[in-house]
Structure formats: structure tokens, C-alpha cells
Design an enzyme around this catalytic site. Structure first.
Site, PDB file in Angstrom:
ATOM      1  CG  ASN A  13      -9.528  -4.937  -0.507  1.00 14.12           C
ATOM      2  OD1 ASN A  13     -10.447  -5.231   0.060  1.00 14.12           O
ATOM      3  ND2 ASN A  13      -9.810  -4.342  -1.830  1.00 14.12           N
ATOM      4  CD  GLU A 100     -11.063  -5.969  -6.972  1.00 14.98           C
ATOM      5  OE1 GLU A 100     -11.527  -6.424  -6.063  1.00 14.98           O
ATOM      6  OE2 GLU A 100      -9.837  -6.000  -7.446  1.00 14.98           O
ATOM      7  CD  GLU A 170      -6.828   0.551  -4.651  1.00 14.55           C
ATOM      8  OE1 GLU A 170      -6.183   0.026  -3.860  1.00 14.55           O
ATOM      9  OE2 GLU A 170      -8.154   0.040  -5.007  1.00 14.55           O
ATOM     10  N   GLY A 176      -4.346  -5.627  -9.122  1.00 14.71           N
ATOM     11  CA  GLY A 176      -4.581  -7.328  -9.306  1.00 14.71           C
ATOM     12  C   GLY A 176      -3.740  -7.711 -10.809  1.00 14.71           C
TER      13      GLY A 176
HETATM   14  C1  PEP Z   1      -6.611  -3.497  -4.147  1.00 12.99           C
HETATM   15  O1  PEP Z   1      -7.541  -4.515  -4.239  1.00 12.99           O
HETATM   16  O2  PEP Z   1      -7.184  -2.469  -3.620  1.00 12.99           O
HETATM   17  C2  PEP Z   1      -5.344  -3.758  -4.708  1.00 12.99           C
HETATM   18  C3  PEP Z   1      -4.754  -2.875  -4.916  1.00 12.99           C
HETATM   19  O3  PEP Z   1      -5.136  -4.890  -5.174  1.00 12.99           O
HETATM   20  P1  PEP Z   1      -3.610  -5.383  -5.692  1.00 12.99           P
HETATM   21  O4  PEP Z   1      -2.667  -4.941  -4.514  1.00 12.99           O
HETATM   22  O5  PEP Z   1      -3.764  -6.972  -5.474  1.00 12.99           O
HETATM   23  O6  PEP Z   1      -3.372  -4.642  -6.996  1.00 12.99           O
END
Ligand code: PEP
Length: 255
Positions: A13, A100, A170, A176
């Protein structure tokens, strides 16, 4: 083992990163590194990168995804993109309900549901993101939050359509932040998600659904996370922007 019933899917992503020329460069670097992957490899890129990404991935095993889609076919929705536009551009996957979008752009389970249904109706594959806030985990309501999101986001999605749905678990506190859920925590929620799906669609349908973990997954922690029974893949943010790191995660899914 039930894990063999579903395909591992490693999806990047990219969020709001990479111009079209940078996208071409990154995909050109990734392609040879993942060419022998046993798992599905997907890059979900910003809208303006889609054309160049689809072109750069022709003849490779990398599929291209978008980061959102509107539920209407066309009309007065300034700034939005329809599923028809995405299909014609060569997109196969769409990320929906990313935290997000929920956090900064007013996305709700109702709009995620509308977008998901439109994506499935168009014959695209939906990567539906769910996950709890840190505060919700601390209050002990992770399962409640995730079950509610699954039920609402997939409302009116048929068992047939479910075949084109991937759930990305997630935890918002892990996105992030560099804070990864432990493999145990990831498995605990991913297996719970499968149980919720089984209640809604039956065990056989639920066993066929790919469930990804996302949240600071990287080349160092991917193998352990992906070894878990109900963690069938990853949705990768930061690490998907570095060819070698992304390729290492793909390799971990193949192992
Ligand atoms: C995401 O944006 O779905 C994500 C998991 O970001 P990161 O791997 O940077 O935590």
C-alpha cells in the site's frame, strides 16, 4: 492444513508516495526480485500512478491495485474515482476502509460497505481493512470492534462475492508506527475474524478467505507473522516502498 485452502497475498500500500516516474522505477526494481513468487504480489498505488504501473507490470506477476474507489458509477463526486475507471485502467484490486481513510477522510463502515459492494459488482477484488485503535485494545474491546466492522463492511455481500474479498487486519496502533503486533496477537485476531466470517457465511467459505496482517510488517518480522495459521498474507505500507524489503516479505510468504 487450512492455510493451503487460500492463496497468500502480499500487497503493497504505497499511500501518497511515488510520482509516476518513481513508480515505474520502483516496480522495475521489484519485478525481477519477485518473479518466482508462489504467492500473489500486488502493488496498490496512487491513482496517477496506475497507468504507468499497469504498463510497467505487463508480462510480470505483479498485479496492480488502487487505494480506494467510489460506489457510484459516475456523477458529481469531485475528486472521486469510479470502479469503471479503475477497471479500464487495468486495476485488479482495491483497498477499502484503510484506517487513514477512516481517520482523516470521514470514512465510515457505511461508506466502506457501499464501496466494497461496488468494487465486487465491478468484478474487482476488495481488500477490506479492519482493526482496532490502541484505546479500544486497552479497553479490551478489540474483538467487538473488529466483528462490528466485518459485519457492517460486508453487509449484503454474498457468499459468491466473498470469494473476491480479502480482509486486512490492521491494528491502527501498528500502522506506520514501527510497533508490530506480535505474531500471537495477529493470529489471535485473524482467527477471530475467520470465526466471524464462518458465522456469517459458513466454515467452508470462511476457510477460503485470505486474511492479511498489516501494521509495520517488514523483512525482519514477516516470516514469523506469516507462519501463523490464519495470517495468509500482508498489507505492507512503509516496507513496500523499498524493493529489497518488499521482495523479502514476498519471499517469506513463499517459504
Ligand atoms: C498500511 O498502510 O496498510 C500499513 C500497514 O502501513 P505500515 O506497513 O507502514 O505500518
Amino acid at each position: 492444513m487450512n492455510k493451503t485452502l487460500r492463496k497468500a497475498v502480499i500487497a503493497g500500500n504505497w499511500k501518497m508516495n511515488k510520482t509516476p516516474s518513481e513508480a515505474k522505477e520502483l516496480l522495475t526494481q521489484i519485478a525481477p526480485l519477485v518473479k518466482d513468487a508462489q504467492c500473489e504480489v500486488v502493488a496498490c498505488v496512487p491513482y496517477v500512478d496506475l497507468a504507468v504501473a499497469v504498463e510497467a507490470c505487463k508480462g510480470t506477476n505483479i498485479k496492480i491495485g488502487a487505494e480506494n474507489a467510489h460506489w457510484e458509477e459516475k456523477g458529481a463526486f469531485t475528486g472521486e474515482i469510479s470502479t469503471g475507471m479503475l477497471k479500464e485502467a487495468g486495476v485488479e484490486y482495491v483497498v477499502l476502509g484503510h484506517s487513514e481513510r477512516r481517520q482523516y477522510f470521514g470514512e465510515t463502515d457505511e461508506t466502506v460497505n457501499k464501496r466494497t459492494k461496488a468494487v465486487l459488482k465491478a468484478g474487482l477484488k476488495a481488500i477490506v481493512c479492519v482493526g482496532e485503535l490502541l484505546w479500544e485494545r486497552e479497553c479490551g474491546i478489540t474483538e467487538e470492534v473488529v466483528a462490528r466492522q466485518i459485519k457492517l463492511d460486508l453487509f449484503d455481500v454474498s457468499a459468491e462475492e466473498l470469494k473476491n474479498v480479502i480482509i486486512a487486519y490492521e491494528p491502527v496502533w501498528a500502522i506506520g508506527t514501527g510497533k508490530t503486533a506480535t505474531a500471537y496477537q495477529a493470529e489471535e485476531v485473524c482467527s477471530f475474524i475467520r470465526a466471524v466470517l464462518a458465522k456469517l457465511y459458513g466454515k467452508e467459505a470462511a476457510d477460503g478467505v485470505t486474511i492479511q496482517y498489516g501494521g509495520s510488517m517488514n523483512d525482519a518480522n514477516a516470516a514469523e507473522l506469516l507462519s501463523k495459521e490464519d495470517v495468509d498474507g500482508g498489507l505492507i505500507g512503509g516496507a513496500s516502498l523499498v524493493a529489497e524489503k518488499f521482495a523479502a516479505i514476498v519471499a517469506a510468504a513463499n517459504a
